[in-house]
Design an enzyme around this catalytic site. Structure first.
Site, PDB file in Angstrom:
ATOM      1  N   SER A  46      32.351  36.194  49.862  1.00  0.00           N
ATOM      2  CA  SER A  46      33.803  36.117  50.056  1.00  0.00           C
ATOM      3  C   SER A  46      34.329  37.445  50.563  1.00  0.00           C
ATOM      4  O   SER A  46      33.606  38.445  50.620  1.00  0.00           O
ATOM      5  CB  SER A  46      34.512  35.762  48.741  1.00  0.00           C
ATOM      6  OG  SER A  46      34.319  36.796  47.779  1.00  0.00           O
ATOM      7  N   GLY A  47      35.607  37.446  50.934  1.00  0.00           N
ATOM      8  CA  GLY A  47      36.328  38.669  51.244  1.00  0.00           C
ATOM      9  C   GLY A  47      35.681  39.536  52.307  1.00  0.00           C
ATOM     10  O   GLY A  47      35.206  39.064  53.340  1.00  0.00           O
ATOM     11  N   ILE A  48      35.670  40.842  52.049  1.00  0.00           N
ATOM     12  CA  ILE A  48      35.157  41.807  53.008  1.00  0.00           C
ATOM     13  C   ILE A  48      33.680  41.553  53.307  1.00  0.00           C
ATOM     14  O   ILE A  48      33.238  41.628  54.457  1.00  0.00           O
ATOM     15  CB  ILE A  48      35.360  43.242  52.485  1.00  0.00           C
ATOM     16  CG1 ILE A  48      36.852  43.554  52.361  1.00  0.00           C
ATOM     17  CG2 ILE A  48      34.682  44.252  53.404  1.00  0.00           C
ATOM     18  CD1 ILE A  48      37.148  44.851  51.637  1.00  0.00           C
ATOM     19  N   ASP A  67      24.640  37.223  47.163  1.00  0.00           N
ATOM     20  CA  ASP A  67      25.800  37.157  46.284  1.00  0.00           C
ATOM     21  C   ASP A  67      25.358  36.558  44.950  1.00  0.00           C
ATOM     22  O   ASP A  67      24.379  35.799  44.904  1.00  0.00           O
ATOM     23  CB  ASP A  67      26.902  36.283  46.910  1.00  0.00           C
ATOM     24  CG  ASP A  67      28.284  36.581  46.342  1.00  0.00           C
ATOM     25  OD1 ASP A  67      29.075  37.246  47.031  1.00  0.00           O
ATOM     26  OD2 ASP A  67      28.564  36.161  45.207  1.00  0.00           O
ATOM     27  N   ASP A  89      22.177  39.024  41.497  1.00  0.00           N
ATOM     28  CA  ASP A  89      23.086  39.660  40.550  1.00  0.00           C
ATOM     29  C   ASP A  89      22.753  41.149  40.540  1.00  0.00           C
ATOM     30  O   ASP A  89      21.712  41.553  40.033  1.00  0.00           O
ATOM     31  CB  ASP A  89      22.901  39.058  39.151  1.00  0.00           C
ATOM     32  CG  ASP A  89      23.844  39.666  38.114  1.00  0.00           C
ATOM     33  OD1 ASP A  89      24.604  40.605  38.458  1.00  0.00           O
ATOM     34  OD2 ASP A  89      23.822  39.202  36.958  1.00  0.00           O
ATOM     35  N   TYR A 180      38.311  53.435  37.930  1.00  0.00           N
ATOM     36  CA  TYR A 180      37.922  52.906  39.238  1.00  0.00           C
ATOM     37  C   TYR A 180      37.796  54.038  40.257  1.00  0.00           C
ATOM     38  O   TYR A 180      36.818  54.118  40.998  1.00  0.00           O
ATOM     39  CB  TYR A 180      38.970  51.895  39.694  1.00  0.00           C
ATOM     40  CG  TYR A 180      38.707  51.286  41.048  1.00  0.00           C
ATOM     41  CD1 TYR A 180      37.824  50.216  41.194  1.00  0.00           C
ATOM     42  CD2 TYR A 180      39.358  51.764  42.184  1.00  0.00           C
ATOM     43  CE1 TYR A 180      37.584  49.643  42.434  1.00  0.00           C
ATOM     44  CE2 TYR A 180      39.125  51.204  43.432  1.00  0.00           C
ATOM     45  CZ  TYR A 180      38.247  50.144  43.547  1.00  0.00           C
ATOM     46  OH  TYR A 180      38.017  49.586  44.793  1.00  0.00           O
ATOM     47  N   LYS A 184      34.472  55.390  42.422  1.00  0.00           N
ATOM     48  CA  LYS A 184      34.443  55.416  43.886  1.00  0.00           C
ATOM     49  C   LYS A 184      34.184  56.835  44.405  1.00  0.00           C
ATOM     50  O   LYS A 184      33.467  57.016  45.399  1.00  0.00           O
ATOM     51  CB  LYS A 184      35.754  54.866  44.449  1.00  0.00           C
ATOM     52  CG  LYS A 184      35.910  53.362  44.233  1.00  0.00           C
ATOM     53  CD  LYS A 184      34.768  52.584  44.870  1.00  0.00           C
ATOM     54  CE  LYS A 184      34.915  51.102  44.757  1.00  0.00           C
ATOM     55  NZ  LYS A 184      33.818  50.352  45.395  1.00  0.00           N
TER      56      LYS A 184
END
Length: 283
Positions: A46-48, A67, A89, A180, A184
């Site tokens: 999904s997404g990016i 995924d 996973d 978070y 990062k």
């Protein structure tokens, strides 16, 4: 005046480190092509991650869509985003190592892209130890395992490109984003270290740092108009980005167009990190 000129010419003629002009030998129409290369996109469901898989496949790569949700990964494949789906996973280090070994035995991996991340939006004093460990486990530890597992095979073959997703939060923090942001920022340094250590083996390692992206993971913010607009107005372009707008950066870093780019963080943030504050003084 003639003596310095003669010295300069002699130095240039005997300096074997001078770059060679190979412009005529380069086919720039194929600079971004990935034909004959295998890419693994982790988070391709999904997404990016999905958009990156679609873009890499469009440029000729054989894409393995990995995924935790293998059905979602298969949907990406069906949309034209890859050759096959792989259930993975990334919190299972043994599974990551096994996947890398299996793919290495089957021809190897030329490009690794990983996007998986999570966030618990709380101020530091409200965080629990369990929440801290959960964010660090996916955002940092899993990235470490991916780089180790796939980087080893790339180094052995003498080529490869690893692209991880950091964030504007690696350099810009707001209340509730501390853990978070720390993961990062840590990821950026981890990837830079990998770039230094794997560079002599021909492996490049870089990060893409998105700004605010309209994906299912940011639906909570988009659902609050004031919050959503505040984020939009923070960028120089005055809007949120869409997931497909990150794919070009990944194709660039995966391809020969970026053959001398490693240890870098490419911001795709609409100018978010270029702006100091939200107030525009009257002219």
């Amino acid at each position: 005046m003639s003596e310095p000129t003669a010295t300069t010419e002699t130095t240039a003629a005997t300096d074997t480190t001078q770059p060679t002009d190979t412009t005529e030998a380069i086919d720039y129409t194929r600079l971004f092509r990935l034909d004959g290369r295998r890419a693994v996109v982790v988070g391709a469901g999904s997404g990016i991650g999905r958009e990156c898989a679609l873009a890499l496949a469009a440029h000729g790569a054989e894409v393995v869509c990995a995924d935790r949700d293998v059905a979602a990964a298969q949907t990406t494949v069906d949309l034209g985003g890859g050759a096959r789906a792989l259930q993975l996973d990334v919190l299972d280090a043994d599974a990551v190592a096994r996947a890398a070994r299996d793919l290495d035995a089957d021809g190897g991996v030329d490009v690794l892209v990983f996007t998986a991340a999570t966030n618990v939006r709380k101020r530091l004093l409200d965080y629990s130890g369990e929440e801290f460990d959960r964010v660090v486990a996916l955002n940092l530890r899993a990235s470490f395992e991916l780089v180790r597992a796939f980087g080893a095979g790339m180094a052995a073959r003498g080529r490869g490109s690893i692209v991880g997703f950091s964030s504007i939060r690696a350099v810009s923090v707001e209340p509730g984003q501390g853990v978070y942001a720390a993961t990062k920022a840590g990821l950026v340094q981890l990837l830079r270290a990998a770039a230094v250590e794997l560079g002599p083996s021909g492996v490049r390692v870089n990060a893409v740092a998105p700004g605010v992206v309209d994906t299912p993971l940011t639906a909570q913010i988009r659902a609050v108009p004031e919050w959503s607009e505040a984020y939009a107005s923070k960028s120089a372009l005055g809007r949120w980005s869409h997931a497909h707008e990150l794919a070009g950066a990944v194709v660039y870093l995966a391809s020969d167009a970026s053959s001398f780019v490693t240890g870098s963080q490419l911001f795709v943030d609409g100018g978010w990190t270029a702006i100091d504050g939200r107030y525009t003084p009257p002219s």
